[in-house]
Design a protein around this motif. Structure first.
Motif, PDB file in Angstrom:
ATOM      1  N   LEU A   1     -44.522  -6.753  72.014  1.00  0.00           N
ATOM      2  CA  LEU A   1     -43.475  -7.742  71.840  1.00  0.00           C
ATOM      3  C   LEU A   1     -44.133  -9.103  71.995  1.00  0.00           C
ATOM      4  O   LEU A   1     -44.759  -9.371  73.018  1.00  0.00           O
ATOM      5  CB  LEU A   1     -42.381  -7.553  72.896  1.00  0.00           C
ATOM      6  CG  LEU A   1     -41.183  -8.484  72.747  1.00  0.00           C
ATOM      7  CD1 LEU A   1     -39.929  -7.762  73.181  1.00  0.00           C
ATOM      8  CD2 LEU A   1     -41.367  -9.748  73.534  1.00  0.00           C
TER       9      LEU A   1
ATOM     10  N   MET B   1     -43.308 -13.238  71.663  1.00  0.00           N
ATOM     11  CA  MET B   1     -42.286 -14.253  71.491  1.00  0.00           C
ATOM     12  C   MET B   1     -42.954 -15.625  71.459  1.00  0.00           C
ATOM     13  O   MET B   1     -43.815 -15.919  72.280  1.00  0.00           O
ATOM     14  CB  MET B   1     -41.254 -14.213  72.619  1.00  0.00           C
ATOM     15  CG  MET B   1     -40.143 -15.217  72.418  1.00  0.00           C
ATOM     16  SD  MET B   1     -38.704 -15.009  73.481  1.00  0.00           S
ATOM     17  CE  MET B   1     -39.425 -15.135  75.088  1.00  0.00           C
TER      18      MET B   1
ATOM     19  N   ARG C   1     -39.349 -19.103  72.275  1.00  0.00           N
ATOM     20  CA  ARG C   1     -37.980 -18.574  72.390  1.00  0.00           C
ATOM     21  C   ARG C   1     -37.201 -18.607  71.084  1.00  0.00           C
ATOM     22  O   ARG C   1     -35.976 -18.493  71.080  1.00  0.00           O
ATOM     23  CB  ARG C   1     -37.187 -19.317  73.476  1.00  0.00           C
ATOM     24  CG  ARG C   1     -37.662 -18.996  74.867  1.00  0.00           C
ATOM     25  CD  ARG C   1     -36.821 -19.661  75.924  1.00  0.00           C
ATOM     26  NE  ARG C   1     -35.430 -19.221  75.821  1.00  0.00           N
ATOM     27  CZ  ARG C   1     -34.468 -19.679  76.594  1.00  0.00           C
ATOM     28  NH1 ARG C   1     -34.730 -20.606  77.493  1.00  0.00           N
ATOM     29  NH2 ARG C   1     -33.240 -19.233  76.475  1.00  0.00           N
TER      30      ARG C   1
ATOM     31  N   VAL D   1     -39.507 -13.753  67.455  1.00  0.00           N
ATOM     32  CA  VAL D   1     -39.935 -12.545  68.155  1.00  0.00           C
ATOM     33  C   VAL D   1     -40.481 -11.569  67.132  1.00  0.00           C
ATOM     34  O   VAL D   1     -39.873 -11.351  66.078  1.00  0.00           O
ATOM     35  CB  VAL D   1     -38.754 -11.890  68.917  1.00  0.00           C
ATOM     36  CG1 VAL D   1     -39.199 -10.616  69.608  1.00  0.00           C
ATOM     37  CG2 VAL D   1     -38.149 -12.859  69.918  1.00  0.00           C
TER      38      VAL D   1
ATOM     39  N   SER E   1     -26.891 -10.311  69.027  1.00  0.00           N
ATOM     40  CA  SER E   1     -27.684  -9.273  69.695  1.00  0.00           C
ATOM     41  C   SER E   1     -28.320  -8.338  68.678  1.00  0.00           C
ATOM     42  O   SER E   1     -27.764  -8.069  67.617  1.00  0.00           O
ATOM     43  CB  SER E   1     -26.824  -8.468  70.671  1.00  0.00           C
ATOM     44  OG  SER E   1     -25.882  -7.689  69.977  1.00  0.00           O
TER      45      SER E   1
ATOM     46  N   GLU F   1     -33.247  -4.539  73.881  1.00  0.00           N
ATOM     47  CA  GLU F   1     -32.130  -5.384  73.473  1.00  0.00           C
ATOM     48  C   GLU F   1     -32.554  -6.845  73.538  1.00  0.00           C
ATOM     49  O   GLU F   1     -33.157  -7.273  74.516  1.00  0.00           O
ATOM     50  CB  GLU F   1     -30.922  -5.179  74.385  1.00  0.00           C
ATOM     51  CG  GLU F   1     -30.255  -3.838  74.209  1.00  0.00           C
ATOM     52  CD  GLU F   1     -28.986  -3.738  75.023  1.00  0.00           C
ATOM     53  OE1 GLU F   1     -28.027  -3.155  74.494  1.00  0.00           O
ATOM     54  OE2 GLU F   1     -28.950  -4.228  76.172  1.00  0.00           O
ATOM     55  N   ILE F   2     -32.220  -7.580  72.497  1.00  0.00           N
ATOM     56  CA  ILE F   2     -32.494  -9.014  72.425  1.00  0.00           C
ATOM     57  C   ILE F   2     -31.158  -9.712  72.209  1.00  0.00           C
ATOM     58  O   ILE F   2     -30.410  -9.356  71.294  1.00  0.00           O
ATOM     59  CB  ILE F   2     -33.475  -9.335  71.284  1.00  0.00           C
ATOM     60  CG1 ILE F   2     -34.799  -8.602  71.510  1.00  0.00           C
ATOM     61  CG2 ILE F   2     -33.692 -10.842  71.155  1.00  0.00           C
ATOM     62  CD1 ILE F   2     -35.760  -8.655  70.360  1.00  0.00           C
TER      63      ILE F   2
ATOM     64  N   VAL G   1     -33.493 -17.180  71.379  1.00  0.00           N
ATOM     65  CA  VAL G   1     -33.478 -16.026  72.271  1.00  0.00           C
ATOM     66  C   VAL G   1     -33.027 -16.462  73.665  1.00  0.00           C
ATOM     67  O   VAL G   1     -33.555 -17.417  74.239  1.00  0.00           O
ATOM     68  CB  VAL G   1     -34.877 -15.370  72.344  1.00  0.00           C
ATOM     69  CG1 VAL G   1     -34.885 -14.243  73.357  1.00  0.00           C
ATOM     70  CG2 VAL G   1     -35.297 -14.871  70.971  1.00  0.00           C
TER      71      VAL G   1
ATOM     72  N   ILE H   1     -34.009 -10.880  76.930  1.00  0.00           N
ATOM     73  CA  ILE H   1     -34.649  -9.669  76.397  1.00  0.00           C
ATOM     74  C   ILE H   1     -34.677  -8.654  77.520  1.00  0.00           C
ATOM     75  O   ILE H   1     -35.065  -8.979  78.640  1.00  0.00           O
ATOM     76  CB  ILE H   1     -36.088  -9.955  75.924  1.00  0.00           C
ATOM     77  CG1 ILE H   1     -36.087 -10.931  74.737  1.00  0.00           C
ATOM     78  CG2 ILE H   1     -36.789  -8.656  75.532  1.00  0.00           C
ATOM     79  CD1 ILE H   1     -37.469 -11.324  74.268  1.00  0.00           C
TER      80      ILE H   1
END
Length: 72
Positions: free
Chosen positions: A7, A9, A12, A15, A30, A41-42, A65, A68
């Motif tokens: 992951l 990022m 923010r 992603v 979401s 889940e984001i 974002v 997370i």
């Protein structure tokens, strides 16, 4: 697709996720995906999947974002 899960990022608002097996849900606040390491889940504002390839297990998301988390 390998079992590797990453992951990344940036500021923010972007992603990139690898190791994605399936999309569970997706809307502008979401995104939930099943990864090789569990459900991710984001949460945010104006989220958009800008690219998705389940063959390679990769998704790119743009938007603001806010949170997370992984579900256990």
């Amino acid at each position: 697709m390998s079992n590797k899960h990453e992951l990344i990022m940036v500021n923010r608002n972007k992603v990139q996720v690898s190791g994605v097996k399936d999309i569970i849900s997706l809307d502008d606040t979401s995104i939930a995906v099943e990864t090789t390491n569990g459900i991710l889940e984001i949460f945010g504002v104006n989220l958009k999947a800008t690219s998705l390839n389940l063959e390679t297990g990769e998704i790119s998301i743009n938007g603001e974002v806010v949170e997370i988390k992984y579900l256990t």
